[in-house]
Design an enzyme around this catalytic site. Structure first.
Site, PDB file in Angstrom:
ATOM      1  N   HIS A  12      -7.316  38.369  17.412  1.00  0.00           N
ATOM      2  CA  HIS A  12      -6.111  37.419  16.769  1.00  0.00           C
ATOM      3  C   HIS A  12      -6.632  36.928  15.491  1.00  0.00           C
ATOM      4  O   HIS A  12      -7.824  36.844  15.278  1.00  0.00           O
ATOM      5  CB  HIS A  12      -5.838  36.287  17.998  1.00  0.00           C
ATOM      6  N   LYS A  37       3.098  35.985  13.930  1.00  0.00           N
ATOM      7  CA  LYS A  37       2.300  34.967  14.193  1.00  0.00           C
ATOM      8  C   LYS A  37       1.024  35.352  14.912  1.00  0.00           C
ATOM      9  O   LYS A  37       1.255  36.300  15.917  1.00  0.00           O
ATOM     10  CB  LYS A  37       3.112  34.079  15.226  1.00  0.00           C
ATOM     11  N   HIS A 126     -20.518  37.594  15.267  1.00  0.00           N
ATOM     12  CA  HIS A 126     -19.344  36.661  15.291  1.00  0.00           C
ATOM     13  C   HIS A 126     -19.621  35.321  14.772  1.00  0.00           C
ATOM     14  O   HIS A 126     -19.165  34.644  14.260  1.00  0.00           O
ATOM     15  CB  HIS A 126     -18.396  36.916  16.601  1.00  0.00           C
ATOM     16  N   ASP A 149     -16.548  28.420  20.446  1.00  0.00           N
ATOM     17  CA  ASP A 149     -15.270  29.108  20.502  1.00  0.00           C
ATOM     18  C   ASP A 149     -15.204  29.777  21.931  1.00  0.00           C
ATOM     19  O   ASP A 149     -16.170  29.477  22.842  1.00  0.00           O
ATOM     20  CB  ASP A 149     -14.858  30.100  19.379  1.00  0.00           C
ATOM     21  N   GLY A 180     -14.424  26.991  24.651  1.00  0.00           N
ATOM     22  CA  GLY A 180     -13.103  27.583  24.226  1.00  0.00           C
ATOM     23  C   GLY A 180     -12.434  28.117  25.389  1.00  0.00           C
ATOM     24  O   GLY A 180     -11.206  27.927  25.508  1.00  0.00           O
ATOM     25  N   ARG A 449       4.647  16.232  20.017  1.00  0.00           N
ATOM     26  CA  ARG A 449       3.685  16.554  18.775  1.00  0.00           C
ATOM     27  C   ARG A 449       3.926  15.697  17.592  1.00  0.00           C
ATOM     28  O   ARG A 449       4.865  15.094  17.015  1.00  0.00           O
ATOM     29  CB  ARG A 449       4.477  18.037  18.341  1.00  0.00           C
ATOM     30  N   ARG A 496      -3.741  12.465  12.065  1.00  0.00           N
ATOM     31  CA  ARG A 496      -4.400  13.621  11.356  1.00  0.00           C
ATOM     32  C   ARG A 496      -4.291  13.483   9.861  1.00  0.00           C
ATOM     33  O   ARG A 496      -3.430  14.390   9.378  1.00  0.00           O
ATOM     34  CB  ARG A 496      -4.176  14.928  12.112  1.00  0.00           C
ATOM     35  N   ASN A 526       3.617  15.276   5.767  1.00  0.00           N
ATOM     36  CA  ASN A 526       3.251  16.488   5.748  1.00  0.00           C
ATOM     37  C   ASN A 526       3.405  17.511   6.688  1.00  0.00           C
ATOM     38  O   ASN A 526       2.274  17.354   7.391  1.00  0.00           O
ATOM     39  CB  ASN A 526       2.098  16.594   4.697  1.00  0.00           C
ATOM     40  N   SER A 528       4.136  21.765   8.112  1.00  0.00           N
ATOM     41  CA  SER A 528       3.952  22.990   7.736  1.00  0.00           C
ATOM     42  C   SER A 528       5.422  23.715   7.622  1.00  0.00           C
ATOM     43  O   SER A 528       6.367  23.311   8.390  1.00  0.00           O
ATOM     44  CB  SER A 528       3.050  23.977   8.455  1.00  0.00           C
TER      45      SER A 528
END
Lengths: 567, 233
Positions: A12, A37, A126, A149, A180, A449, A496, A526, A528
C-alpha cells in the site's frame, strides 16, 4: 555523485523518491497522481514525475532501490503459512498468487518499466528503509532510531543507532508480534478500514477512558527491555491477513462494532464503550512505544530519537515519547509510513555510492509544482470566476477572518499524508461550527475527527508552546492554551499543531503573517484538500474538480482567487 | 447484436434480480464501484489529453461519476438499513488505465459504449422501479440517466470531431472488439484463478509435513522477544 531513485509499493502507499548528488530532489506518492487512495501498484507515475521534475532520463539513474527484499518477504509468507497449517489453507493460494505472480519479480519489473539495466536495480530491508528515511533527513548527527509498523519482510519493530552516514541495527522484533498489527486489528474491530482508519481510532481515543487497559494487557505483554509479545489467540491474521482479529478478542472486549454505522458518542452507550476501547488501545500502544524508546535511549546513549513506520504517524504517542522517553529531541519525517520507505531506499542507495548525507528536511514540499498559469486556462474553460488579488496573503487573511473557507494551493505538493500549506483548506480556528460544517459537508467524515491548526512558528508559544522538531510536519500534539481556538482544539484540549516557517510553506506563512499584522491570532484551521475516500489534490484538474464538487468559498493559487459562480 | 442480446437479458432478469433478498444493495454497490473506476479513468484522461476543452469535459464527467457513485452508495445503504443488513463502505475501484492503453480515440469510443450500455440498462431499471412504485430508486435512476444521455452524446460528438464519421465508426468497432476481448480475458483469468487456487491448496497439503519439521520458521515464530545485539562497550 549519483542519481538514485527509491521505490516503495506493491502493498500500500506506493511512492518514489529521487536523490541526486545527495540532495532529495523529489518525493511523490503514487496516489496523488493516479487519484487512487493508498494506491499499492508499482509507482510508475510517481517515478516518471520525479525524473521529469529533475530533468533526468531513466537511463541517467545510477541506481534504483526498492524498499524491501522480495525474496525475504516470500520466505516469511511461506514459512508463516506453513507454520500455521492448516489454519492458513485459505490464505496460502492468495498469498502465493500475490508473491509469485508479481511481488517476487518486482526488481525485474522496475528494470523493465524504467528501461534501466537489471544490475542497477537493487533492494534494501524494509525497516532499514524506514530508519534511513527518518535519520538521514533529521537534523541530528547521532540518534536512536525506532522503526515500528505492521510487518516488513519479517521484522515488525527495529531499534537502530544512527551516526553520521551509518545506521547500525541493535535489535529486532519479528512477525507476528507487531504493534502495527495490534493497532490494525483493533482498528478493524472498531469498524474502520485497516491502513485508513488508524487516524480515526486515534481521534476517537480522546473521547474515551482507558477502562479496558487490563483486558488489552492480556492481548499484548510488555517486557522490561522494550520487547513485547502478542497473545496470538486473539488474532486472526496468521490464518488470513484480512481477518485481523479472532473470536477470542470479541469474547474479551465484547462484540465488534458494525463497520460504517454512523457514530453517536452522545447517545449510544455502545459507541462510548468503543471509544473507551480506542482509549485503552492508545494507552497500551503508548506504553509499548515508551518502553521501546527508553530501551533505545539506554542502548544508544543518544539524546535524539527518530521514529518511522506507520506507528510513527500516531501523533498522540509521539507527543508522549517527546515528553517522557528522556530524549532531548524527537523527529518524525512527514511520510513516516510505507511511502517513506522510498525516500529511505533512495538515500541508502546514494550513501552506498559515496554521496553525502542529505541536508535536514525543512519542507515537505517535494511533489510537483502548481502555478496559476497551470490552473487558470482550465478554470476559465470550466466557467469558474478568476479574480486577481493585489495582496493575496492579506486578502486571504481578511476573508478567513470573516469566516470564509478557502483552499490554498502553493508550489509543490506535500510528501506524506498531511496537507501542510501546499494543498490545504484553511478556515478560522475559532468557530466550532466551521469545524462541524467542514466535517459534515466537505470532508464527510465522522463528527469526532479533529482539525489541526497551523500557526506562525515564531508566535506559537502562547497557544501551543515553543516549536520543536515534530511540529513543522504535524507529527505531534500539544495542549492548547486559551479558549479562542475552539475549532482546532480536540475534546481532550490538544491539537495536532503545525508550526509554519517561511522556508517550509511560504504562502501559508505569508497568510499567517498577514493575520498577525492585522492584530489577529496568527493561527488558521488547516486541513487537507480532498473529498471522502480521495487522495489530497495534486494538479490543477484535481484542485478545480474539488472546488466544483465541494461547498468551499474558493481556491487561491498564487495571486488568483478562483470561485464558482458567474464570470 | 451483443448489445441487443444484453438488453433482452436485462429486461428479462430485472424483476428477479431486484427482488432477490439482499441483492438490490449489492447491485447498487457494484454500480457505485463501476462509477468510481470510471472516475479514475476520466481523471487520468483529464490529465493526459492535450486539449483544454476536452480536459474540462473529462473533469466534469469525472465529477458526475463521483456524484453517481455517492447516489448509488447512499441508496444501497438505505436499502441495507431497511433490510436489516450491515452498512456498506465507500466504493473502491481500480483504474484500468484506459487512456494510456487505448489512446484518446479508443478511450472515447470505449467510454461512449459504456455510457450507452449504462443508459439502456438504467432505462430498464427505472421503468422496473416505476412499475413497482419505488419512486425513490426510480428517481435516482432517472437523475443519473440525464447525465448518462449527456455523456453518451458528448463522447460521440467528440469522436466525430476527432476522427470524422467514418473514423468514429471504426473506433467504435475497435472498442467493441477490445471490450469483447477484455471480457474473454477476464473470464480466462477467473477460471485460471479458480484452477490456481485448487492447485495451490493441493500444494499446501503436500507441503504440510514441513510444518512439523524443526524449521527456521518455527524458531522464528517463537521469537517473542527482542533479538538484541550486544550492548555498546
Amino acid at each position: 555523485m549519483a542519481a538514485v531513485l527509491g521505490v516503495s509499493g506493491t502493498y500500500h502507499d506506493a511512492a518514489a523518491a529521487l536523490v541526486v548528488d545527495g540532495v532529495v530532489v523529489a518525493a511523490i506518492q503514487e496516489e496523488r497522481l493516479t487519484r487512487h487512495k493508498n494506491d499499492p501498484s508499482l509507482p510508475r507515475h510517481a517515478m516518471t514525475a520525479c525524473l521529469a521534475h529533475a530533468g533526468l532520463a531513466a537511463g541517467a539513474l545510477d541506481r534504483v532501490v526498492f524498499y524491501e527484499d522480495p525474496l525475504v518477504k516470500l520466505e516469511r509468507v511461506l514459512t508463516s503459512t506453513l507454520g500455521n497449517f492448516p489454519r492458513a489453507v485459505r490464505q496460502f493460494p492468495r498469498a502465493m498468487a500475490n508473491q509469485l505472480g508479481s511481488k517476487v519479480w518486482v526488481l525485474d519489473q522496475l528494470a523493465d518499466l524504467l528501461g534501466v539495466a537489471r544490475d542497477r536495480v537493487t533492494c534494501v530491508g524494509h525497516h532499514e528503509s524506514h530508519a534511513a528515511s527518518a535519520f538521514f533527513v533529521s537534523p541530528y548527527p547521532e540518534a536512536a532510531v525506532l522503526t515500528v509498523d505492521g510487518v516488513g519482510e519479517s521484522v515488525s519493530t527495529a531499534l537502530w543507532h544512527g551516526r553520521d552516514r551509518t545506521l547500525a541495527c541493535l535489535g529486532e522484533l519479528h512477525y507476528p508480534h507487531s504493534l502495527g498489527l495490534l493497532y490494525a486489528a483493533l482498528t478493524a474491530y472498531l469498524g474502520f478500514e485497516v491502513n485508513e482508519g488508524e487516524y480515526k481510532v486515534m481521534g476517537l481515543a480522546a473521547y474515551g477512558t482507558p477502562r479496558f487497559e487490563d483486558e488489552l494487557r492480556k492481548v499484548i505483554r510488555l517486557d522490561d527491555d522494550g520487547g513485547f509479545a502478542l497473545d496470538l489467540a486473539y488474532f486472526g491474521y496468521l490464518a488470513d491477513p484480512e481477518l485481523g482479529f479472532g473470536p477470542d478478542l470479541e469474547r474479551l472486549l465484547g462484540p465488534r462494532r458494525t463497520a460504517y454505522r454512523p457514530w453517536d458518542l452522545a447517545g449510544s452507550a455502545d459507541d462510548r464503550r468503543y471509544a473507551d476501547i480506542a482509549a485503552s488501545l492508545q494507552r497500551v500502544t503508548e506504553d509499548a512505544l515508551l518502553a521501546l524508546a527508553r530501551t533505545a535511549r539506554t542502548r544508544t546513549g543518544a539524546d535524539a530519537l527518530c521514529l518511522a513506520g506507520g506507528v510513527a504517524l500516531n501523533a498522540v504517542a509521539n507527543a508522549r515519547l517527546a515528553r517522557e522517553a528522556g530524549f532531548a529531541r524527537v523527529f518524525v519525517q512527514p511520510a513516516a509510513g510505507d511511502a517513506g520507505g522510498a525516500l529511505g531506499a533512495a538515500i541508502l542507495g546514494a550513501l552506498a555510492l559515496g554521496d553525502p548525507r542529505p541536508a535536514p528536511l525543512t519542507t515537505a514540499a517535494l511533489g510537483l509544482p502548481l502555478t496559476a498559469a497551470d490552473a487558470l486556462p482550465l478554470a476559465r474553460q470550466l466557467g469558474l470566476t478568476v479574480t486577481t488579488l493585489a495582496d493575496p496573503a492579506a486578502e486571504l487573511a481578511a476573508r478567513l477572518d470573516d469566516g470564509a473557507v478557502l483552499g490554498l494551493c502553493a508550489g509543490r505538493f506535500e510528501w506524506g499524508p498531511r496537507a501542510l500549506g501546499q494543498r490545504s483548506i484553511l478556515a478560522s480556528p475559532r468557530d466550532p461550527e466551521v469545524r462541524d460544517k467542514l466535517n459534515r459537508v466537505v470532508k464527510q467524515r465522522e463528527p469526532f475527527r479533529p482539525f489541526a491548526p497551523a500557526v506562525l512558528a515564531d508566535a506559537a508559544a502562547p497557544w501551543f508552546g515553543a516549536p520543536d522538531d515534530l511540529t513543522p510536519f504535524m507529527t505531534t500534539v500539544r495542549p492548547v492554551s486559551g479558549p479562542d481556538l475552539a475549532a482546532v482544539t480536540h475534546v481532550d484540549g490538544t491539537a495536532r499543531v503545525q508550526t509554519v516557517t517561511a522556508t517550509a510553506a511560504p504562502a501559508l506563512h505569508a497568510v499567517l503573517t498577514a493575520l498577525a499584522a492585522g492584530g489577529r491570532a496568527p493561527v488558521v484551521l488547516n486541513t487537507s484538500m480532498n473529498g471522502p475516500g480521495e487522495p489530497i489534490v495534486a494538479r490543477a484538474a484535481d484542485v478545480l474538480g474539488f472546488l466544483l464538487a465541494h461547498p468551499i468559498d474558493g481556491v487561491v493559487i498564487d495571486d488568483a482567487l478562483i470561485t464558482r459562480g458567474s464570470r | 447484436m451483443i448489445d441487443a442480446l444484453r438488453g433482452v437479458v436485462v429486461r428479462a432478469t430485472s424483476p428477479l434480480v431486484w427482488r432477490w433478498p439482499g441483492h438490490a444493495p449489492r447491485k447498487l454497490e457494484a454500480f457505485a464501484r463501476a462509477e468510481e473506476g470510471s472516475r479514475l479513468d476520466l481523471m487520468a484522461a483529464a490529465h493526459a489529453t492535450p486539449s483544454l476543452a476536452r480536459r474540462a469535459r473529462y473533469l466534469r464527467h469525472a465529477l458526475d461519476e463521483t456524484r453517481h457513485a455517492a447516489m448509488f452508495t447512499r441508496r444501497a445503504r438505505e436499502l441495507r438499513a431497511s433490510a436489516g443488513l450491515a452498512p456498506c463502505g465507500p466504493p473502491r475501484a481500480d483504474t484500468e488505465e484506459l487512456f494510456a492503453r487505448l489512446g484518446e480515440l479508443g478511450f472515447l469510443a470505449f467510454v461512449h459504449l459504456g455510457e450507452q450500455r449504462g443508459r439502456k440498462q438504467f432505462e430498464v431499471y427505472a421503468a422496473h422501479f416505476a412499475r413497482r412504485g419505488d419512486a425513490r430508486t426510480q428517481a435516482m435512476f432517472d437523475g443519473i440517466l440525464v447525465d448518462e444521455r449527456e455523456h453518451e452524446g458528448y463522447t460521440h460528438a467528440l469522436l466525430v470531431e476527432l476522427a470524422g464519421a467514418d473514423g468514429a465508426r471504426q473506433a467504435l468497432r475497435r472498442a467493441r472488439w477490445w471490450s469483447a476481448w477484455r471480457g474473454w480475458r477476464r473470464a480466462g483469468r477467473a477460471i485460471t484463478h479458480a484452477l490456481y487456487a485448487v492447485l495451490m491448496m493441493a500444494l499446501y497439503l503436500i507441503m504440510a509435513p514441513l510444518a512439523w519439521l524443526p524449521l527456521k520458521l518455527r524458531g522464528r515464530a517463537a521469537r517473542k522477544r527482542w533479538l538484541l545485539a550486544p550492548p555498546r562497550s
